[in-house]
Structure formats: C-alpha cells, structure tokens
Design an enzyme around this catalytic site. Structure first.
Site, PDB file in Angstrom:
ATOM      1  N   HIS A  55      37.374  10.887  22.794  1.00 11.70           N
ATOM      2  CA  HIS A  55      36.752  10.314  23.978  1.00 11.70           C
ATOM      3  C   HIS A  55      37.032   8.822  24.064  1.00 11.70           C
ATOM      4  CE1 HIS A  55      32.875   9.152  26.298  1.00 11.70           C
ATOM      5  NE2 HIS A  55      33.892   9.284  27.123  1.00 11.70           N
ATOM      6  N   GLU A  67      35.474   7.839  20.520  1.00 11.63           N
ATOM      7  CA  GLU A  67      34.599   8.784  19.823  1.00 11.63           C
ATOM      8  C   GLU A  67      35.442   9.989  19.405  1.00 11.63           C
ATOM      9  OE1 GLU A  67      30.138   8.333  21.594  1.00 11.63           O
ATOM     10  OE2 GLU A  67      31.566   9.288  22.924  1.00 11.63           O
ATOM     11  N   SER A  93      33.641  13.514  28.297  1.00  7.88           N
ATOM     12  CA  SER A  93      32.532  12.618  27.973  1.00  7.88           C
ATOM     13  C   SER A  93      31.216  13.365  27.868  1.00  7.88           C
ATOM     14  CB  SER A  93      32.405  11.529  29.037  1.00  7.88           C
ATOM     15  OG  SER A  93      32.127  12.108  30.306  1.00  7.88           O
ATOM     16  N   ASN A 142      26.741   8.033  25.206  1.00 10.29           N
ATOM     17  CA  ASN A 142      26.010   8.494  26.393  1.00 10.29           C
ATOM     18  C   ASN A 142      24.616   8.997  26.067  1.00 10.29           C
ATOM     19  OD1 ASN A 142      27.711   7.888  28.540  1.00 10.29           O
ATOM     20  ND2 ASN A 142      28.959   9.699  28.197  1.00 10.29           N
TER      21      ASN A 142
END
Length: 505
Positions: free
Chosen positions: A144, A156, A123, A194
């Site tokens: 991900h 992702e 991540s 993120n």
C-alpha cells in the site's frame, strides 16, 4: 529474504495517478517496468505524464538529464495483460472492488510464473479475501503506497492469513531499496494508517458538533499547538468528504459498529449536500474565488503579569515555565500539586475533566485549564478553557501570563480534554490497541503515522512523553464524562502502567 534484484521485471496494472506513481518509483529504482491499463491509450498517456514529471525534476536540478532518459527508457506501456507474463512482481492499482481484483489476480496467477509475487495497492480491502480463491495465496501481499507515490515515504506491507513470511519480507526489503520507509501490517480493517488516523478526524468533528469552537479555530490549534501540518477540517476538505466519510464508514462497519469509529453526522450532511471540499469549491470552508480565509478566535488581555508561582512539577507542561522565565516573568517555585498561580488565577494542564468539574472536585478557585502542545517551548498558540466560577479578571490574568510568553491564547468551550490533548490521547489509544491486536509493532505504527500522514510525532512516543499514567487518566476521564465505550482505554496502556514498562518494549 532479500529485495528483488534491481533488474527484475516489474509490472503495474492501472495507469491512474497511483499506478503511474508506483511505476515511476520502480523505474527510478532501476527496474524495467511494464504499465498496463484496460483503457486504450491510458498507459501511453500515463507515461507521458511521468516524463513531464521527470522533466520538471531536471529543471529543478534534482535529476540529471541522462537519468531522466534512463528512467523513461525503462518504462514500457503494454496493450495486453499477456505481456506481463515475465514479471517477477505485479502490483495492481485498479478500482477498489473486491470481485474485480480477485478476478484479476486469478488471471495473473495463471499467466505468471509460480514464484511471481502478486501485490495489491488496496487501501481498504482484505488481503486475506483477495487471496482466498487463489491456488498460491501465499504469493499475494499488500503493498500500500500513499499518494503521490513518488513523494510519500510510507509503504504498508500487508500480510493476509496465507501470505508467506518470505514474500512479505521480500516486499519490505524491495520497498526499502526503492527509497521508501516500509512497515509490516496485518490485514485488518484500515491496516495501520487508515485505522489509527480515525480519531484525528473524529475528535475535531465531535468538538465542532458540541460547540467547542469553529473550524478555523480548531484547525489552528492542531497546527500551531499540536504541530500537525493541517487541521482536520482543512485535511478532509483536501481529501474530499466523499472519500474520507466512505473510509470511516468502511472501518466502522468492518469493526461491527464499534463506536470508536462512528462516522460523523456533520460530515454526512456535507456529503449529502455535495459539499465535498476543494474539488467542489465548498466543504467546511469556501474555496470560491475571492472567499476570505477564516481566522481563529483569540483572547487579548488588558491585564499585566510580572510574576507567577509554580507549585510542584508540571510534567509535560514544564517547558512552559522555562519559556516564562526567558520572557522576563519572575517564577517562584514551591511544593504543590502541579499548578501555576498568577494573581487570582490557577492554571493547570487538562486531565480530561471539565474545568468546572475539576475546580469543584479539587477545590481550585478561578481554574483555567491549558491544552497540550507538541512543544511548549516553540508553540505559537495554546487553547484554554475555564470553570464557570472563574472571574473575568482571573481569566485575563491567566491570558496575560501566556501572552507574555509569546503565545496566542485561544478560548474553547469547557469540554473534556480540550482539543490537542484529547486528539493525541485518542490517537495513542488506537495505536496501542493496534499493537495489542498484532496489527503492527509499536515502532512500525509510530513510523507509519509519521511517514504516511506526516504526524509530528508517533502517537505512542507522544503518549510516552505525556506519561502513560497521564494518558490513561485523560482517557478514563473522557469515558466518565461521556459514558461511552468510544473512549475506553486500551488494555495495553493499562498493562504498561501496571508493569511500569514501555509501549515500545
């Protein structure tokens, strides 16, 4: 490139919650799956847990008993990494340590066939760095998943500098075949989610630190006006402050101390105190047995409102006018600068200036500013602030009008952009910069934020609804108020406004 054949062998390394979830997803899609963990017995234990999950689905009627048996039969625990040699795709979900992952991929590269795709569920680590020491770095890609993998839709697909486009395309197609919603991302700090999500936490933390309102009030506004499933304080308590703070620090450091990603001293204090949220029983809220739920602040007006005057078009605020009409308020329409007059009060959507500043600069008496709502037609709560010279009576008249529309009215201190508006503007700003820098397409970034963190609307679509010019105005005014680069508007927003184009072009 097409997806992997559904009977292609898949291997998952790491039998924790994430690895087990990924293995379940692959097996449900028809793949024979081998699960490996270097902890003795961990893979067997994980598969038993998967079988229990499948049994619950059978009990709920969402899975047939024969399907459960078939899925379980496709899952195989293995005790040695050598047993993974025949895999066409290997997904690692082990500890977030660059050196450990690099060593694992070197081992896998020597063990598996040359066309085997190696995928990392990292991540936060750079896919480029993970692939740097490999002989076939083009075969390494990020895949991900979001926790819990069987339930969360987003994947992702992250390309490093050396990742072959065909490999990324294959993994994208494979994730889609597995029932996921994949997006392409370039390997930059935080990837899409993120990175773009940082302002959601950061703005609430800053508002709390500056005394805008308490945690329960700020969270309620993000839920009941903004349409988010959870407020920032509820969510960080759930994630764990050690985890959330570490991600923020990682992104901040990776961007060489860019203040847009600056960590919060309030959150650091919680981490230092060991108040990590739900898992320790105390974070921003108490989770001790018998602890009551904090309630948001509300205003209750003794005044009454029967009519209002709408001056000009209100832009994104216009649905509120229809709501007022539907509630029995007489609405008089006339030309003007986009405000609502009720009694002595002037109501306007915030543009990122302090209420007192705007009242003085624009010559508006008894100014009450309204926050953004996802949908003014259905929102149940709305934040207001007011200028220093607004009388109590005028404020009560404004509150009465909003109460007639069925809104709970929540006061916040006179800070720039209120709560939902500044949060959404900053999310859109970060998303725009991610598009500008080639991290992902506008469509993929909006999809990632909806599917990965359950945002009610993609940040760029939201900015388009507010209006690019208005979003820019809010950011410019935030930057002027604070004098910080944190609020600098993205060049992409400026370019879109100048060209009259769309963020999704």
């Amino acid at each position: 490139m097409s997806a992997l054949a559904s009977n292609a062998p898949v291997a998952v390394i790491g039998a924790g919650a994430m690895g087990a979830g990924i293995a379940q997803v692959a097996a449900q899609a028809g793949h024979p799956v081998k699960l490996y963990d270097n902890r003795p017995g961990a893979a067997v234990q994980a598969l038993a847990g998967i079988d229990r999950q499948l049994a619950r689905l059978v009990e709920k009627g969402t899975l047939q008993p024969a399907e459960r048996q078939a899925i379980s039969a496709r899952l195989c625990p293995v005790e040695s990494i050598e047993a993974l040699a025949d895999a066409r795709l290997v997904i690692e979900a082990i500890v977030e340590n660059l050196q450990v992952k690099q060593a694992l991929f070197s081992q896998l590269e020597a063990l598996c066939a040359g066309d085997c795709i190696l995928a990392s569920n990292t991540s936060s680590l750079s896919i480029t760095s993970l692939a740097a020491g490999l002989e076939r770095p083009q075969q390494l890609v990020g895949m991900h998943f979001f926790n819990p993998a069987p339930l969360m839709a987003l994947v992702e697909v992250v390309s490093g500098l050396a990742t072959a486009p065909a490999v990324a395309a294959c993994i994208h197609a494979t994730a889609k075949a597995w029932g996921k919603q994949p997006v392409h991302a370039r390997s930059t700090p935080g990837f899409i989610v993120n990175r773009v999500a940082r302002p959601f936490y950061a703005e609430s933390l800053r508002l709390l630190q500056e005394g805008a309102a308490d945690c329960a009030t700020l969270d309620a506004l993000l839920r009941e006006a903004g349409g988010f499933r959870m407020g920032a304080f509820e969510l960080t308590d759930l994630i764990g402050h050690d985890v959330n703070y570490a991600v923020t620090c990682s992104v901040f450091e990776a961007f060489y101390g860019d203040f847009r990603f600056q960590p919060s001293l309030l959150q650091k204090e919680l981490v230092d105190a060991g108040r990590l949220g739900r898992k320790t029983g105390q974070g921003f809220y108490s989770y001790a047995e018998g602890a009551g739920r904090a309630q948001p602040h509300e205003l209750h007006s003794p005044a009454t409102a029967e009519a209002c005057v709408v001056e000009g078009h209100l832009g994104v605020l216009q649905p509120l006018v229809e709501r007022l009409r539907a509630s029995g308020i007489t609405v008089v329409q006339r030309a003007g600068s986009g405000v609502i007059q009720v009694g002595e009060a002037t109501l306007a959507l915030s543009d990122g200036r302090l209420a007192s500043q705007r009242a003085r600069q624009d010559g508006l008496r008894n100014l009450v500013l309204l926050d953004l709502a996802l949908d003014y037609a259905s929102a149940t709560r709305l934040a207001i602030s007011w200028s220093a010279d607004t009388s109590d009576h005028a404020r009560d008249q404004a509150v009465a009008l909003l109460q007639c529309a069925g809104l709970r009215v929540t006061p916040v201190a006179d800070l720039p952009g209120l709560v939902v508006l500044r949060t959404v503007a900053m999310l859109a700003n970060e998303a725009a910069d991610a598009v500008l820098q080639g991290v992902g397409s506008a469509a993929d970034i909006d999809l990632a934020m909806r599917a990965g963190v359950n945002y009610p609307c993609g940040p760029l679509a939201w900015a388009a609804n507010i209006g690019i010019a208005q979003t820019l105005r809010v950011l410019d005014n935030l930057q002027r108020s604070y004098g910080e680069s944190r609020y600098r508007p993205s060049l992409l927003l400026r370019r879109c406004e100048a060209e009259g184009g769309s963020l999704h072009d």
